[in-house]
Design a protein around this motif. Structure first.
Motif, PDB file in Angstrom:
ATOM      1  N   MET A 107      80.364-121.601 101.295  1.00  0.00           N
ATOM      2  CA  MET A 107      81.255-122.224 102.287  1.00  0.00           C
ATOM      3  C   MET A 107      82.555-121.893 101.694  1.00  0.00           C
ATOM      4  O   MET A 107      82.778-121.577 100.590  1.00  0.00           O
ATOM      5  CB  MET A 107      81.014-123.623 102.233  1.00  0.00           C
ATOM      6  CG  MET A 107      80.986-124.262 100.872  1.00  0.00           C
ATOM      7  SD  MET A 107      80.450-126.114 100.878  1.00  0.00           S
ATOM      8  CE  MET A 107      81.872-126.865 101.616  1.00  0.00           C
ATOM      9  N   PRO A 108      83.763-122.151 102.518  1.00  0.00           N
ATOM     10  CA  PRO A 108      85.195-122.010 102.157  1.00  0.00           C
ATOM     11  C   PRO A 108      85.621-123.081 101.046  1.00  0.00           C
ATOM     12  O   PRO A 108      85.235-124.054 101.101  1.00  0.00           O
ATOM     13  CB  PRO A 108      86.008-122.337 103.565  1.00  0.00           C
ATOM     14  CG  PRO A 108      85.106-122.013 104.463  1.00  0.00           C
ATOM     15  CD  PRO A 108      83.793-122.352 104.013  1.00  0.00           C
ATOM     16  N   ASP A 159      75.902-116.323 107.373  1.00  0.00           N
ATOM     17  CA  ASP A 159      76.484-115.860 108.567  1.00  0.00           C
ATOM     18  C   ASP A 159      77.421-116.605 109.360  1.00  0.00           C
ATOM     19  O   ASP A 159      78.149-116.572 110.310  1.00  0.00           O
ATOM     20  CB  ASP A 159      75.353-115.689 109.497  1.00  0.00           C
ATOM     21  CG  ASP A 159      75.744-114.800 110.891  1.00  0.00           C
ATOM     22  OD1 ASP A 159      76.411-113.706 110.586  1.00  0.00           O
ATOM     23  OD2 ASP A 159      75.284-115.229 111.815  1.00  0.00           O
ATOM     24  N   LEU A 160      77.723-117.843 108.795  1.00  0.00           N
ATOM     25  CA  LEU A 160      78.763-118.841 109.402  1.00  0.00           C
ATOM     26  C   LEU A 160      80.041-118.215 109.154  1.00  0.00           C
ATOM     27  O   LEU A 160      80.492-117.927 108.350  1.00  0.00           O
ATOM     28  CB  LEU A 160      78.631-120.176 108.881  1.00  0.00           C
ATOM     29  CG  LEU A 160      77.300-121.054 109.057  1.00  0.00           C
ATOM     30  CD1 LEU A 160      77.311-122.173 108.390  1.00  0.00           C
ATOM     31  CD2 LEU A 160      77.130-121.490 110.582  1.00  0.00           C
ATOM     32  N   SER A 161      81.015-118.405 110.210  1.00  0.00           N
ATOM     33  CA  SER A 161      82.397-117.996 110.142  1.00  0.00           C
ATOM     34  C   SER A 161      82.999-119.132 109.667  1.00  0.00           C
ATOM     35  O   SER A 161      82.530-120.423 109.648  1.00  0.00           O
ATOM     36  CB  SER A 161      82.846-117.688 111.835  1.00  0.00           C
ATOM     37  OG  SER A 161      82.697-118.977 112.523  1.00  0.00           O
ATOM     38  N   LYS A 200      81.879-119.380 116.275  1.00  0.00           N
ATOM     39  CA  LYS A 200      81.124-118.507 117.097  1.00  0.00           C
ATOM     40  C   LYS A 200      79.980-119.056 117.426  1.00  0.00           C
ATOM     41  O   LYS A 200      79.221-118.301 118.237  1.00  0.00           O
ATOM     42  CB  LYS A 200      81.352-116.966 116.060  1.00  0.00           C
ATOM     43  CG  LYS A 200      80.151-117.189 115.304  1.00  0.00           C
ATOM     44  CD  LYS A 200      80.302-115.633 114.365  1.00  0.00           C
ATOM     45  CE  LYS A 200      79.180-115.758 113.318  1.00  0.00           C
ATOM     46  NZ  LYS A 200      79.374-114.344 112.485  1.00  0.00           N
ATOM     47  N   ARG A 201      79.531-120.070 116.997  1.00  0.00           N
ATOM     48  CA  ARG A 201      77.981-120.624 117.290  1.00  0.00           C
ATOM     49  C   ARG A 201      78.500-121.831 118.403  1.00  0.00           C
ATOM     50  O   ARG A 201      79.367-122.391 118.509  1.00  0.00           O
ATOM     51  CB  ARG A 201      77.460-121.104 116.048  1.00  0.00           C
ATOM     52  CG  ARG A 201      76.990-119.995 115.199  1.00  0.00           C
ATOM     53  CD  ARG A 201      76.253-120.473 113.872  1.00  0.00           C
ATOM     54  NE  ARG A 201      76.145-119.249 113.046  1.00  0.00           N
ATOM     55  CZ  ARG A 201      74.638-118.953 112.916  1.00  0.00           C
ATOM     56  NH1 ARG A 201      73.775-119.367 113.379  1.00  0.00           N
ATOM     57  NH2 ARG A 201      74.623-117.915 112.164  1.00  0.00           N
ATOM     58  N   PRO A 202      77.403-122.223 119.006  1.00  0.00           N
ATOM     59  CA  PRO A 202      77.385-123.187 120.029  1.00  0.00           C
ATOM     60  C   PRO A 202      77.379-124.731 119.113  1.00  0.00           C
ATOM     61  O   PRO A 202      76.794-124.726 118.120  1.00  0.00           O
ATOM     62  CB  PRO A 202      76.093-123.101 120.911  1.00  0.00           C
ATOM     63  CG  PRO A 202      75.581-121.656 120.561  1.00  0.00           C
ATOM     64  CD  PRO A 202      76.232-121.332 119.316  1.00  0.00           C
ATOM     65  N   TRP A 253      82.457-123.260 109.870  1.00  0.00           N
ATOM     66  CA  TRP A 253      82.348-124.185 108.710  1.00  0.00           C
ATOM     67  C   TRP A 253      83.451-125.311 109.214  1.00  0.00           C
ATOM     68  O   TRP A 253      83.161-126.627 108.767  1.00  0.00           O
ATOM     69  CB  TRP A 253      82.793-123.537 107.471  1.00  0.00           C
ATOM     70  CG  TRP A 253      81.676-123.005 106.820  1.00  0.00           C
ATOM     71  CD1 TRP A 253      81.276-121.754 106.576  1.00  0.00           C
ATOM     72  CD2 TRP A 253      80.707-123.777 106.068  1.00  0.00           C
ATOM     73  NE1 TRP A 253      80.172-121.511 105.904  1.00  0.00           N
ATOM     74  CE2 TRP A 253      79.733-122.802 105.464  1.00  0.00           C
ATOM     75  CE3 TRP A 253      80.313-125.036 105.646  1.00  0.00           C
ATOM     76  CZ2 TRP A 253      78.613-122.955 104.827  1.00  0.00           C
ATOM     77  CZ3 TRP A 253      79.119-125.338 105.332  1.00  0.00           C
ATOM     78  CH2 TRP A 253      78.317-124.406 104.834  1.00  0.00           C
ATOM     79  N   HIS A 254      84.582-124.928 109.733  1.00  0.00           N
ATOM     80  CA  HIS A 254      85.471-125.970 110.201  1.00  0.00           C
ATOM     81  C   HIS A 254      85.020-126.917 111.205  1.00  0.00           C
ATOM     82  O   HIS A 254      85.478-128.261 111.258  1.00  0.00           O
ATOM     83  CB  HIS A 254      86.953-125.298 110.474  1.00  0.00           C
ATOM     84  CG  HIS A 254      87.512-124.741 109.134  1.00  0.00           C
ATOM     85  ND1 HIS A 254      88.177-125.648 108.082  1.00  0.00           N
ATOM     86  CD2 HIS A 254      87.666-123.574 108.983  1.00  0.00           C
ATOM     87  CE1 HIS A 254      88.659-124.830 107.195  1.00  0.00           C
ATOM     88  NE2 HIS A 254      88.225-123.471 107.478  1.00  0.00           N
ATOM     89  N   ALA A 255      84.280-126.346 112.190  1.00  0.00           N
ATOM     90  CA  ALA A 255      83.728-127.329 112.963  1.00  0.00           C
ATOM     91  C   ALA A 255      82.690-128.138 112.450  1.00  0.00           C
ATOM     92  O   ALA A 255      82.746-129.532 112.840  1.00  0.00           O
ATOM     93  CB  ALA A 255      82.837-126.533 114.236  1.00  0.00           C
TER      94      ALA A 255
END
Length: 192
Positions: free
Chosen positions: A65-66, A30-32, A2-4, A36-38
């Protein structure tokens, strides 16, 4: 995600930095999973997993983090520890053999950086070990490497001739340490 991507690149740089405080916990929270995967994909591309593992383990508060990423980074760090030990052992064996034969050598690139410039050698993954000898010492270096059990080219003269046109002898396998050695004869590429 969701972030650039540019924002995530900047966040990756902040996650790596030892000299600055960890990124704002609210930003990390707030990171999706996609974000995190990016970050994980960029870290993989640049072989940063061991470094990020070290940073994540010492973060206070712990990064939200995941778990799968945390485990992947931990396993990469463990592999880095083993890799650093085998690389160091290979360098020591080569340095000893070269010294006995009167062939000066220097470790280059990752091998030099990992053991002298990083806070922990496991943080600098190495695919191979690069060493430098004088061009005139290439035949003696190959002889030493052969005596140490390295798999050297059958046609040494052709390998040396090719290396003198290129940047190094084709990678030489050192089975005792499961490492490839790149035997360089110059530190910089010549301009054509």
């Amino acid at each position: 995600m969701k972030r650039p991507i540019e924002e995530l690149k900047a966040l990756l740089m902040a996650l790596m930095a030892l000299a600055v405080a960890d990124p704002d916990p609210a930003t990390l929270s707030d990171l999706s999973d996609g974000d995190w995967h990016a970050i994980d994909a960029m870290a993989f591309q640049h072989r940063l997993y061991p470094w990020l593992h070290m940073r994540a383990e010492h973060a206070d508060p712990q990064w939200p983090m995941p778990d799968a990423l945390r485990e992947r980074w931990r396993r990469a760090y463990q592999a880095g520890v083993i890799g650093a030990l085998t690389a160091k052992a290979a360098i020591v064996r080569l340095a000893s053999g070269f010294a006995d034969a009167g062939v000066p050598m220097v470790a280059l690139k990752g091998a030099q950086l990992a053991f002298f410039d990083y806070p922990n050698e496991a943080l600098r993954p190495m695919r191979d070990v690069d060493i430098l000898v004088a061009p005139d010492d290439l035949p003696a270096a190959l002889s030493v490497m052969g005596a140490l059990g390295c798999v050297i080219p059958d046609d040494r003269d052709a390998a040396i001739a090719r290396a003198l046109r290129e940047k190094h002898v084709d990678p030489i396998y050192f089975p005792a340490f499961d490492r490839h050695i790149e035997l360089h004869h110059r530190a910089l590429l010549q301009k054509s």
